[in-house]
Write a protein that holds these residues in place. Structure first.
Motif, PDB file in Angstrom:
ATOM      1  N   ILE A  46       0.747  -1.157  -0.063  1.00 47.53           N
ATOM      2  CA  ILE A  46       0.112  -0.034  -0.265  1.00 47.53           C
ATOM      3  C   ILE A  46       0.857   1.377   0.203  1.00 47.53           C
ATOM      4  CG2 ILE A  46      -1.896  -1.015   1.127  1.00 47.53           C
ATOM      5  CD1 ILE A  46      -1.403   0.141   3.774  1.00 47.53           C
ATOM      6  N   SER A  47       2.209   1.112  -0.175  1.00 50.96           N
ATOM      7  CA  SER A  47       3.104   2.283  -0.274  1.00 50.96           C
ATOM      8  C   SER A  47       3.102   3.059  -1.761  1.00 50.96           C
ATOM      9  CB  SER A  47       4.517   1.951  -0.086  1.00 50.96           C
ATOM     10  OG  SER A  47       4.660   1.170   1.304  1.00 50.96           O
ATOM     11  N   CYS A  48       1.718   3.450  -1.908  1.00 57.06           N
ATOM     12  CA  CYS A  48       1.556   3.826  -3.258  1.00 57.06           C
ATOM     13  C   CYS A  48       1.381   5.396  -3.099  1.00 57.06           C
ATOM     14  CB  CYS A  48       0.688   3.085  -4.092  1.00 57.06           C
ATOM     15  SG  CYS A  48      -1.098   3.205  -3.440  1.00 57.06           S
ATOM     16  N   GLU A  49       1.244   6.078  -4.736  1.00 58.92           N
ATOM     17  CA  GLU A  49       0.859   7.405  -4.538  1.00 58.92           C
ATOM     18  C   GLU A  49       0.146   7.313  -6.004  1.00 58.92           C
ATOM     19  OE1 GLU A  49       3.975  10.402  -4.714  1.00 58.92           O
ATOM     20  OE2 GLU A  49       2.707  11.678  -6.091  1.00 58.92           O
ATOM     21  N   LYS A  50      -1.222   7.886  -5.842  1.00 59.51           N
ATOM     22  CA  LYS A  50      -2.105   7.602  -6.936  1.00 59.51           C
ATOM     23  C   LYS A  50      -3.036   9.099  -7.117  1.00 59.51           C
ATOM     24  CE  LYS A  50      -6.027   5.036  -8.183  1.00 59.51           C
ATOM     25  NZ  LYS A  50      -6.869   4.121  -7.938  1.00 59.51           N
ATOM     26  N   GLU A  51      -2.952   9.858  -8.029  1.00 60.27           N
ATOM     27  CA  GLU A  51      -3.547  11.091  -8.137  1.00 60.27           C
ATOM     28  C   GLU A  51      -5.103  11.103  -8.341  1.00 60.27           C
ATOM     29  OE1 GLU A  51      -1.330  12.472 -11.512  1.00 60.27           O
ATOM     30  OE2 GLU A  51      -3.182  12.931 -12.504  1.00 60.27           O
ATOM     31  N   GLY A  52      -5.579  11.734  -7.626  1.00 63.96           N
ATOM     32  CA  GLY A  52      -7.330  11.964  -7.933  1.00 63.96           C
ATOM     33  C   GLY A  52      -7.635  13.446  -8.671  1.00 63.96           C
ATOM     34  N   GLU A  53      -8.826  13.584  -8.441  1.00 61.24           N
ATOM     35  CA  GLU A  53      -9.103  14.719  -9.394  1.00 61.24           C
ATOM     36  C   GLU A  53      -8.720  16.189  -8.825  1.00 61.24           C
ATOM     37  OE1 GLU A  53     -13.239  15.978  -8.756  1.00 61.24           O
ATOM     38  OE2 GLU A  53     -13.623  14.402  -7.317  1.00 61.24           O
ATOM     39  N   PHE A  54      -8.374  16.389  -7.491  1.00 59.47           N
ATOM     40  CA  PHE A  54      -7.894  17.521  -7.082  1.00 59.47           C
ATOM     41  C   PHE A  54      -6.504  17.745  -7.049  1.00 59.47           C
ATOM     42  CE2 PHE A  54     -11.807  17.747  -4.057  1.00 59.47           C
ATOM     43  CZ  PHE A  54     -12.360  18.363  -5.001  1.00 59.47           C
ATOM     44  N   ALA A  55      -5.810  16.661  -7.650  1.00 62.26           N
ATOM     45  CA  ALA A  55      -4.417  16.592  -7.667  1.00 62.26           C
ATOM     46  C   ALA A  55      -3.914  16.348  -9.116  1.00 62.26           C
ATOM     47  CB  ALA A  55      -3.801  15.416  -6.756  1.00 62.26           C
ATOM     48  N   GLN A  56      -4.810  16.878  -9.956  1.00 61.25           N
ATOM     49  CA  GLN A  56      -4.424  16.844 -11.372  1.00 61.25           C
ATOM     50  C   GLN A  56      -3.900  17.922 -12.171  1.00 61.25           C
ATOM     51  OE1 GLN A  56      -7.670  14.921 -13.335  1.00 61.25           O
ATOM     52  NE2 GLN A  56      -7.300  13.056 -12.541  1.00 61.25           N
TER      53      GLN A  56
END
Lengths: 298, 136
Positions: B15-25
């Protein structure tokens, strides 16, 4: 077991809109008073806490803990936490904090026992993790970014425990750089170079066991008072206080423990706040948490 | 117990991940230079031990002042911010946000560019100045 499931369903069913506390902070430290390790010298605990936070933020927070019992009075616990938050900003996970907590228990007399606690929390991050180079709110950070000191005392009388702990941020290394002004979201306050005040916790807990002593239930209430308004640095470099971030939180919590045998135990816990602060810039906004852990003593 | 410990450590890793969402695009704003008026311009000078170069331009677009970086090659660092500053040190400043060469920075209306004459590239987390540009 049916009783546990029933109680859990009842608690989950409660309509809770609430603050909650840190999965890796004062709440879990205060619980350390009641963690007896029977006759074993060592205990390893692994667990996961699932949480629902403000807006659409959800959390998975695993941890590993090791306790060494030196004698009938003194034990030392270390713990490392991790937290992953998911929501509209995306998903961000990181290692959180390391804890070192010493617990000294005085001799029990007439069903009464005092114990004391001294601990520290060391952050692994400056609470400034980003997603795609976007600064993200404290709600998405795995640590508060503070070096904290814990001081606590517990009074046990028969099946009751009453304990109080203070969590003091001694060194602030919070480097968060989230600005509401520059964010697409309006749901989180600015926490640029966030500074957090101390907390005081009071917990009352009742412990009862099933007839076969396989199950232990510990319903408890936590009262947490945040001792002052937190602050941040605005875009002009001026420090601003966050009004109404001081205040009281009351959490309802149920811990259910199943003793598989003398060395193995499984514990479930559910917690949710019933009273919470108006503004929670530190991101301690869990509306409900569900924890499961496994304890191995040797 | 060993298996459970191994699984827990594996869970930490998975779970050491980074995934962008709509507010971080990334919101790629652009400026139509034909309708923009160049107000100020400057050239970055790097501080000791920092390499690279770059320019900064401030335009007036639809009654808003926009700051953009051009030909920017200054080396990257942790937690770099773009400041408008009254001097060549980050004492009295306006924090415009994270350094991103693609970003068009909007300058607040209250900021007087005759007072805030410098653009700084500053590492906020470790309080280290990377580059200075005097606006002309």
């Amino acid at each position: 077991m049916k009783k546990i499931v029933y109680i859990l369903i009842m608690l989950i069913g409660c309509n809770s809109f609430s603050q909650g506390c840190s999965d890796a902070g004062i709440c879990s430290i205060g619980n350390g008073f009641s963690s007896a390790i029977d006759s074993s010298k060592n205990q390893i605990e692994v667990g996961n806490i699932f949480g629902k936070g403000l807006e659409d933020v959800t959390y998975i927070s695993p941890y590993i803990s090791y306790t060494r019992v030196f004698n009938t009075h003194f034990s030392l616990t270390t713990k490392i936490t991790y937290s992953q938050a998911s929501g509209s900003f995306g998903t961000r996970g990181n290692i959180g904090d390391a804890f070192l907590v010493g617990n000294y228990k005085f001799l029990e007399k007439n069903n009464k026992q005092w114990s004391s606690l001294l601990g520290i929390k060391i952050p692994f991050t400056g609470s400034n993790d980003k997603i795609n180079n976007f600064s993200i709110p404290m709600d998405y950070q795995s640590s508060l970014g503070t070096y904290d000191l814990f001081l606590g005392a517990d009074f046990k009388y028969k099946k009751w425990n009453f304990n109080s702990t203070i969590q003091i941020p001694v060194i602030n290394s919070n480097a968060n750089s989230y600005f509401d002004e520059y964010s697409a979201s309006n749901d989180f306050p600015t926490t640029n170079l966030f500074e957090r005040k101390s907390d005081v916790l009071f917990r009352s807990m009742y412990t009862f066991k099933s007839k076969n002593e396989k199950f232990t239930y510990k319903p408890n209430f936590l009262f947490i008072y945040h001792l002052g308004n937190d602050s941040y640095e605005d875009i002009f470099g001026n420090r601003q206080k966050i009004k109404d971030s001081e205040g009281l939180t009351i959490n309802a919590n149920l811990i259910s423990n199943y003793k598989i045998n003398e060395t193995n135990k499984i514990e479930l816990s559910i917690a949710f706040p019933v009273v919470y602060r108006e503004i929670r810039p530190d991101g301690l906004t869990r509306s409900v948490t569900l924890g499961i852990n496994y304890k191995y003593s040797f | 117990m060993k298996k459970i410990l191994a699984l827990q450590i594996l869970l930490f890793v998975i779970i050491s991940c980074e995934k962008e969402g709509e507010f971080a695009q990334t919101n790629n704003q652009t400026i139509n230079l034909n309708s923009a008026v160049l107000l100020k311009t400057g050239q970055f000078t790097t501080t000791s031990g920092i390499s690279g170069s770059g320019n900064v331009n401030i335009y007036s677009v639809n009654n808003q002042r926009k700051l953009i970086l051009e030909n920017y090659t200054i080396e990257n660092g942790p937690d770099l911010k773009v400041y408008l500053s009254t001097t060549d040190a980050p004492n009295t400043f306006v924090n415009l946000g994270n350094l991103d060469v693609e970003t068009v920075y909007t300058i607040p209306n209250s900021v007087d560019l005759n007072v805030y004459k410098y653009v700084l590239i500053h590492c906020q987390q470790f309080n280290h100045l990377y580059a200075i540009a005097l606006l002309n």
